[in-house]
Design a protein around this motif. Structure first.
Motif, mmCIF file in Angstrom:
data_model
loop_
_atom_site.group_PDB
_atom_site.id
_atom_site.type_symbol
_atom_site.label_atom_id
_atom_site.label_comp_id
_atom_site.label_asym_id
_atom_site.label_seq_id
_atom_site.Cartn_x
_atom_site.Cartn_y
_atom_site.Cartn_z
ATOM 1 N N GLU A 143 -17.929 9.722 11.716
ATOM 2 C CA GLU A 143 -16.938 8.684 12.004
ATOM 3 C C GLU A 143 -17.239 7.416 11.209
ATOM 4 N N TYR A 144 -18.496 7.055 11.163
ATOM 5 C CA TYR A 144 -18.942 5.876 10.431
ATOM 6 C C TYR A 144 -18.624 6.010 8.954
ATOM 7 N N GLU A 145 -18.932 7.139 8.372
ATOM 8 C CA GLU A 145 -18.680 7.358 6.942
ATOM 9 C C GLU A 145 -17.190 7.392 6.638
ATOM 10 N N GLU A 146 -16.412 7.972 7.558
ATOM 11 C CA GLU A 146 -14.961 8.002 7.365
ATOM 12 C C GLU A 146 -14.389 6.594 7.382
ATOM 13 N N TYR A 147 -14.902 5.775 8.305
ATOM 14 C CA TYR A 147 -14.414 4.400 8.384
ATOM 15 C C TYR A 147 -14.811 3.611 7.139
ATOM 16 N N ILE A 148 -16.058 3.747 6.715
ATOM 17 C CA ILE A 148 -16.531 3.043 5.516
ATOM 18 C C ILE A 148 -15.711 3.457 4.297
ATOM 19 N N TYR A 149 -15.451 4.752 4.182
ATOM 20 C CA TYR A 149 -14.661 5.234 3.036
ATOM 21 C C TYR A 149 -13.297 4.559 3.017
ATOM 22 N N GLY A 150 -12.614 4.553 4.149
ATOM 23 C CA GLY A 150 -11.255 4.013 4.192
ATOM 24 C C GLY A 150 -11.184 2.505 4.112
ATOM 25 N N SER A 151 -12.163 1.823 4.691
ATOM 26 C CA SER A 151 -12.098 0.360 4.735
ATOM 27 C C SER A 151 -12.713 -0.305 3.516
ATOM 28 N N ALA A 152 -13.582 0.419 2.790
ATOM 29 C CA ALA A 152 -14.306 -0.222 1.697
ATOM 30 C C ALA A 152 -14.331 0.593 0.408
ATOM 31 N N ASP A 153 -14.717 1.858 0.498
ATOM 32 C CA ASP A 153 -14.847 2.671 -0.716
ATOM 33 C C ASP A 153 -13.538 2.731 -1.493
ATOM 34 N N VAL A 154 -12.438 2.946 -0.778
ATOM 35 C CA VAL A 154 -11.162 3.091 -1.483
ATOM 36 C C VAL A 154 -10.703 1.771 -2.099
ATOM 37 N N VAL A 155 -11.133 0.655 -1.516
ATOM 38 C CA VAL A 155 -10.802 -0.640 -2.113
ATOM 39 C C VAL A 155 -11.526 -0.771 -3.458
ATOM 40 N N GLY A 156 -12.779 -0.312 -3.483
ATOM 41 C CA GLY A 156 -13.504 -0.276 -4.750
ATOM 42 C C GLY A 156 -12.822 0.608 -5.772
ATOM 43 N N LEU A 157 -12.264 1.713 -5.310
ATOM 44 C CA LEU A 157 -11.575 2.633 -6.217
ATOM 45 C C LEU A 157 -10.253 2.042 -6.712
ATOM 46 N N MET A 158 -9.551 1.311 -5.842
ATOM 47 C CA MET A 158 -8.332 0.632 -6.293
ATOM 48 C C MET A 158 -8.655 -0.349 -7.410
ATOM 49 N N CYS A 159 -9.722 -1.122 -7.205
ATOM 50 C CA CYS A 159 -10.129 -2.082 -8.239
ATOM 51 C C CYS A 159 -10.564 -1.365 -9.509
ATOM 52 N N LEU A 160 -11.256 -0.246 -9.348
ATOM 53 C CA LEU A 160 -11.700 0.517 -10.513
ATOM 54 C C LEU A 160 -10.514 0.999 -11.331
ATOM 55 N N LYS A 161 -9.428 1.362 -10.664
ATOM 56 C CA LYS A 161 -8.215 1.767 -11.373
ATOM 57 C C LYS A 161 -7.736 0.657 -12.309
ATOM 58 N N VAL A 162 -7.844 -0.567 -11.827
ATOM 59 C CA VAL A 162 -7.457 -1.710 -12.660
ATOM 60 C C VAL A 162 -8.453 -1.894 -13.798
ATOM 61 N N PHE A 163 -9.730 -1.803 -13.480
ATOM 62 C CA PHE A 163 -10.770 -2.060 -14.477
ATOM 63 C C PHE A 163 -10.689 -1.104 -15.672
ATOM 64 N N VAL A 164 -10.402 0.173 -15.398
ATOM 65 C CA VAL A 164 -10.387 1.162 -16.491
ATOM 66 C C VAL A 164 -9.027 1.256 -17.163
ATOM 67 N N ASN A 165 -8.011 0.662 -16.556
ATOM 68 C CA ASN A 165 -6.673 0.547 -17.162
ATOM 69 C C ASN A 165 -6.153 1.880 -17.720
ATOM 70 N N GLY A 166 -6.143 2.883 -16.850
ATOM 71 C CA GLY A 166 -5.544 4.162 -17.237
ATOM 72 C C GLY A 166 -6.487 5.161 -17.864
ATOM 73 N N ASN A 167 -7.731 4.793 -18.064
ATOM 74 C CA ASN A 167 -8.712 5.717 -18.643
ATOM 75 C C ASN A 167 -9.270 6.600 -17.529
ATOM 76 N N ASN A 168 -8.672 7.758 -17.324
ATOM 77 C CA ASN A 168 -9.066 8.631 -16.223
ATOM 78 C C ASN A 168 -10.483 9.172 -16.387
ATOM 79 N N GLN A 169 -10.883 9.393 -17.603
ATOM 80 C CA GLN A 169 -12.248 9.867 -17.837
ATOM 81 C C GLN A 169 -13.266 8.828 -17.370
ATOM 82 N N LYS A 170 -13.015 7.576 -17.709
ATOM 83 C CA LYS A 170 -13.902 6.491 -17.279
ATOM 84 C C LYS A 170 -13.850 6.327 -15.765
#
Length: 279
Positions: free
Chosen positions: A124-151
Motif C-alpha cells: 500500500e505504501y509503495e502504491e501510494y508513493i508511486y502515484g503521489s510522487a514517482d509519476v510526478v517525476g516521470l511527468m517532469c522527465l517527459k518534459v526534460f527529454v522532449n520526446g526522446n523515448n530512449q532517454k
C-alpha cells in the motif's frame, strides 16, 4: 485571442508554484527557459489536487476531486479550460505526450487520502508513493527529454527514485501534521506515538538509498534540466541531513525547515559544482 489566455494560464501556474513552494520555484528558475512553463504547469496541477484532499476540510473533498478530474478530461478533449491551471496542464500533457496512466495513478493516490489513514502494508505504501510522487517525476522527465523515448526509458527508474526521495522527506518532515491534523500515517508500522530513533534511522536509510540512485540519473539529464533538478536534489538532501541530526522527539513536535539564507547558499554552491562539471 486564445494565445493571451494561454499566457495568462501559464502565469497562474507560476503564481501557484511561487505561492506554495519557494524552494521548488527557485529550482525551476534554474531550468532552461524553454521548459520552465511546462514544469510550472505540472506543479500547479498536482498542487491543486493535493490541496483539495489536504486543506479543504470544510468542503466536500470527494466531490471536489472528482470535479477536478472530470474538468481535466474535458479540457484535454476540448483543448481548453476556463480553469487556467487545467488549461496550462492539458497543453503540457499534449505537447510532451504525457501518458494518461501517469495522471490516473496520481489521482488515484490523491483519492486514497480521502478514505485511508494508515499505510500498514509495504504494498500500500509503495502504491501510494508511486502515484503521489514517482509519476510526478516521470511527468517532469517527459518534459526534460522532449520526446526522446530512449532517454526517457533510460532515466525512468532514477526519476522515480528521486520522486520517492522527495516525498519521503516531506512525510518525515510533516510527521506531526499528517498524524495530528490529517490523521494519516504513511510509513508502515510508524505512528507519532511510537516514532523513535530506530524508526527514524530506518526511514532515513531508505531515503538515502533513493537519493544515491537518483543522483546517477541527474548526471545523465539533458543540459536544459540538469542544473534545476540538481538544485532541488541538493535542497532536499540538506533537509534530510537536518532531519537526521534532529532528535525524533523534536521531529514529532515541530516542522524542520531550511532558512532562506541557507537555501541561497546551497543554490550558489550547486551552481559552482555544476559549472565545474562535478555533476
Amino acid at each position: 485571442m486564445k494565445k493571451v489566455f494561454d499566457e495568462v494560464s501559464f502565469k497562474c501556474s507560476v503564481l501557484v508554484t511561487k505561492s506554495y513552494s519557494t524552494s521548488f520555484s527557485m529550482a525551476v528558475k534554474m531550468l532552461a527557459p524553454s521548459i520552465r512553463d511546462a514544469i510550472y504547469s505540472i506543479y500547479g496541477f498536482v498542487r491543486f489536487a493535493d490541496e483539495i484532499v489536504d486543506s479543504f476540510h470544510e468542503f466536500d473533498k470527494e466531490n471536489l476531486i472528482n470535479d477536478f478530474e472530470n474538468d481535466y478530461y474535458k479540457a484535454q478533449k476540448l483543448g481548453i479550460s476556463l480553469n487556467p491551471i487545467l488549461n496550462s496542464f492539458q497543453q503540457t500533457v499534449t505537447k510532451y505526450n504525457i501518458e494518461d496512466d501517469l495522471i490516473q495513478s496520481f489521482l488515484r493516490s490523491m483519492k486514497m487520502d480521502l478514505v485511508q489513514s494508515d499505510y500498514n502494508h509495504t504494498q500500500e505504501y509503495e502504491e501510494y508513493i508511486y502515484g503521489s510522487a514517482d509519476v510526478v517525476g516521470l511527468m517532469c522527465l517527459k518534459v526534460f527529454v522532449n520526446g526522446n523515448n530512449q532517454k526517457y526509458n533510460e532515466l525512468k527508474a532514477e526519476a522515480m527514485r528521486l520522486g520517492s526521495a522527495f516525498q519521503k522527506v516531506n512525510f518525515l518532515r510533516d510527521l506531526k501534521e499528517d498524524n495530528l491534523v490529517l490523521n494519516r500515517n504513511y510509513f508502515p508500522g510508524v505512528k507519532l506515538n511510537t516514532f523513535d530513533e530506530k524508526a527514524k534511522n530506518r526511514i532515513i536509510k531508505e531515503i538515502e538509498d533513493d537519493f544515491e540512485i537518483a543522483l546517477q540519473g541527474i548526471k545523465k539529464l539533458p543540459l536544459e534540466a540538469k542544473f534545476g533538478v540538481y538544485t532541488a536534489y541538493v535542497y532536499y538532501k540538506k533537509l534530510l541531513k537536518k532531519l537526521k541530526n534532529t532528535p525524533c522527539s523534536e521531529i514529532g513536535n515541530s516542522r524542520i525547515r531550511v532558512s532562506n539564507y541557507t537555501k541561497a547558499r546551497l543554490f550558489a554552491n550547486s551552481f559552482v559544482t555544476y559549472k565545474l562539471n562535478l555533476v
